[in-house]
Design a protein around this motif. Structure first.
Motif, PDB file in Angstrom:
ATOM      1  N   ALA A  36       0.829  -1.297  -0.005  1.00  0.00           N
ATOM      2  CA  ALA A  36       0.025  -0.096  -0.097  1.00  0.00           C
ATOM      3  C   ALA A  36       0.815   1.428   0.047  1.00  0.00           C
ATOM      4  O   ALA A  36       0.421   2.112   0.196  1.00  0.00           O
ATOM      5  N   SER A  37       2.206   0.948  -0.223  1.00  0.00           N
ATOM      6  CA  SER A  37       3.185   2.181  -0.074  1.00  0.00           C
ATOM      7  C   SER A  37       3.378   2.723  -1.588  1.00  0.00           C
ATOM      8  O   SER A  37       3.420   2.063  -2.408  1.00  0.00           O
ATOM      9  N   GLN A  38       3.665   3.929  -1.855  1.00  0.00           N
ATOM     10  CA  GLN A  38       3.727   4.771  -2.970  1.00  0.00           C
ATOM     11  C   GLN A  38       5.211   4.678  -3.156  1.00  0.00           C
ATOM     12  O   GLN A  38       5.871   5.232  -4.423  1.00  0.00           O
ATOM     13  N   ARG A  39       6.084   4.478  -2.302  1.00  0.00           N
ATOM     14  CA  ARG A  39       7.486   4.506  -2.346  1.00  0.00           C
ATOM     15  C   ARG A  39       7.987   3.535  -3.279  1.00  0.00           C
ATOM     16  O   ARG A  39       8.073   2.263  -3.016  1.00  0.00           O
ATOM     17  N   PRO A  40       8.634   3.772  -4.640  1.00  0.00           N
ATOM     18  CA  PRO A  40       9.025   2.804  -5.291  1.00  0.00           C
ATOM     19  C   PRO A  40      10.263   2.187  -5.088  1.00  0.00           C
ATOM     20  O   PRO A  40      11.045   2.423  -4.449  1.00  0.00           O
ATOM     21  N   LEU A  41      10.522   0.662  -5.710  1.00  0.00           N
ATOM     22  CA  LEU A  41      11.766   0.249  -5.412  1.00  0.00           C
ATOM     23  C   LEU A  41      12.774   0.616  -6.510  1.00  0.00           C
ATOM     24  O   LEU A  41      14.063   0.523  -6.186  1.00  0.00           O
ATOM     25  N   TRP A  42      12.467   1.252  -7.773  1.00  0.00           N
ATOM     26  CA  TRP A  42      13.360   1.581  -8.687  1.00  0.00           C
ATOM     27  C   TRP A  42      12.602   2.517  -9.569  1.00  0.00           C
ATOM     28  O   TRP A  42      11.487   3.051  -9.679  1.00  0.00           O
ATOM     29  N   GLY A  43      13.486   3.394 -10.105  1.00  0.00           N
ATOM     30  CA  GLY A  43      12.966   4.342 -11.093  1.00  0.00           C
ATOM     31  C   GLY A  43      14.173   5.064 -11.698  1.00  0.00           C
ATOM     32  O   GLY A  43      15.459   4.546 -11.818  1.00  0.00           O
ATOM     33  N   VAL A  44      14.185   6.338 -12.278  1.00  0.00           N
ATOM     34  CA  VAL A  44      15.314   7.085 -13.208  1.00  0.00           C
ATOM     35  C   VAL A  44      15.323   8.268 -12.527  1.00  0.00           C
ATOM     36  O   VAL A  44      14.571   9.116 -12.353  1.00  0.00           O
ATOM     37  N   MET A  45      16.565   8.855 -12.466  1.00  0.00           N
ATOM     38  CA  MET A  45      16.791  10.327 -12.348  1.00  0.00           C
ATOM     39  C   MET A  45      17.397  10.912 -13.532  1.00  0.00           C
ATOM     40  O   MET A  45      18.025  10.534 -14.235  1.00  0.00           O
ATOM     41  N   PHE A  46      16.924  12.329 -13.912  1.00  0.00           N
ATOM     42  CA  PHE A  46      17.267  12.901 -14.981  1.00  0.00           C
ATOM     43  C   PHE A  46      16.851  14.505 -14.512  1.00  0.00           C
ATOM     44  O   PHE A  46      16.077  14.911 -13.755  1.00  0.00           O
TER      45      PHE A  46
END
Length: 334
Positions: free
Chosen positions: A290-300
């Motif tokens: 139920a958490s919105q904090r993702p495990l991975w993503g991209v920075m740009f």
């Protein structure tokens, strides 16, 4: 799935094609062939960090690559085993072990290029978590017993557990998706698409998403057999659209590649934004469902169209989220 499960799976696929006196050779060959497709993790670039996730579960996992991949494994093993087995049975064991890998991965939620090169669709049936000890440990025990006692009935029992547990996962996925649709209807949320994915290492707790065309809506669902379904809303976020970024520029191309990898479940997670940079995450995965904090993503940097989007994995487990995950799994309110 994890390497141990892939190895066990490969062995159990190879063993029915082996005579009793060759069972251990077949198990070793199937184990190594079952793990071999994940050598695609070696395809990576320091400059283009998206290359790693783009080619993981790619062509090495496709159905069309099975004969080639199996041949490569058999040729590596042949000099070591040529005095104990002819090439024909060795190739068959490697073929069966290799064939098991992509199909098992497709049962998880990550996405597998099962039909490459005819389609770039990432197959994800969402029937099982990428790590599930309740699935793997019985298979490992039955495999060990089969090799120790050279008993084919142990192999049959392992196959029965494979199919029964996966069928249960498919049923649980269907129940979670139906609970998600019922929740969305009860809250007057338009549905363009939905997905329900098993939370870490179980088939009781699910992370479920609704896309209404503009926003993503998140709920955690507990659907243990014999008990009432529990639903915990996790809030809503605005979906991230890479279309405004020019696809002819490096940044625009990277964002489209990551959008394809995430099956178009991207959102901007501002808590991870840095000075002058955005963080765009994959909404499909989190420690607490139920958490919105993702495990991975991209920075740009949105103002640097010629810069790469950098793949990053801020996976540090927050103790609060771990407690919430365990509480939901046990049926308690966090």
């Amino acid at each position: 799935m994890d390497p141990v499960t892939q190895g066990v799976f490969g062995s159990l696929w190879a063993l029915p094609a082996a005579r009793r006196e060759q069972m251990r050779l077949a198990a070793v060959s199937g184990w190594l062939a079952g793990m071999a497709p994940d050598l695609d993790v070696l395809i990576r670039s320091r400059e283009d960090t998206l290359l790693y996730i783009e080619y993981h579960r790619h062509f090495t996992h496709s159905l069309t690559f099975i004969p080639v991949g199996a041949l490569a494994v058999a040729l590596v093993l042949w000099p070591l085993l040529r005095k104990r087995v002819t090439f024909g049975p060795l190739y068959l064991w490697c073929f069966l072990g290799y064939a098991s890998h992509g199909l098992l991965d497709a049962c998880t939620s990550y996405g597998t290029y099962l039909f490459w090169p005819f389609s770039d669709y990432r197959v994800a049936w969402n029937w099982i978590s990428v790590i599930d000890p309740l699935y793997t440990l019985p298979l490992l025990g039955l495999l060990a017993w089969a090799l120790w006692r050279r008993r084919h009935w142990a192999i049959a029992m392992a196959w029965a557990w494979m199919l029964i547990y996966m069928a249960f996962g498919a049923l649980q996925n269907h129940r979670a998706e139906q609970a998600l649709i019922d929740w969305a209807d009860a809250n007057d949320i338009a549905i363009e698409r939905t997905v329900a994915k098993p939370a870490f290492a179980n088939l009781i707790l699910w992370r479920a998403l609704v896309d209404d065309g503009d926003e993503f809506h998140l709920v955690a669902i507990r659907n243990a057999p014999g008990s009432d379904t529990r639903v915990w809303p996790g809030g809503s976020v605005e979906s991230f659209d890479p279309e405004p970024f020019d696809p002819d520029n490096r940044l625009g191309d990277d964002l489209r590649r990551f959008d394809h990898f995430s099956s178009n479940w991207l959102f901007r997670y501002t808590d991870y934004d840095a000075e002058g940079e955005w963080f765009v995450g994959d909404f499909r995965y989190a420690i607490d469902p139920a958490s919105q904090r993702p495990l991975w993503g991209v920075m740009f940097d949105p103002d640097e169209p010629d810069g790469h989007a950098r793949y990053t994995t801020p996976r540090t487990v927050v103790e609060e989220e771990r407690r919430q995950y365990v509480a939901r799994l046990l049926g308690d309110d966090p």
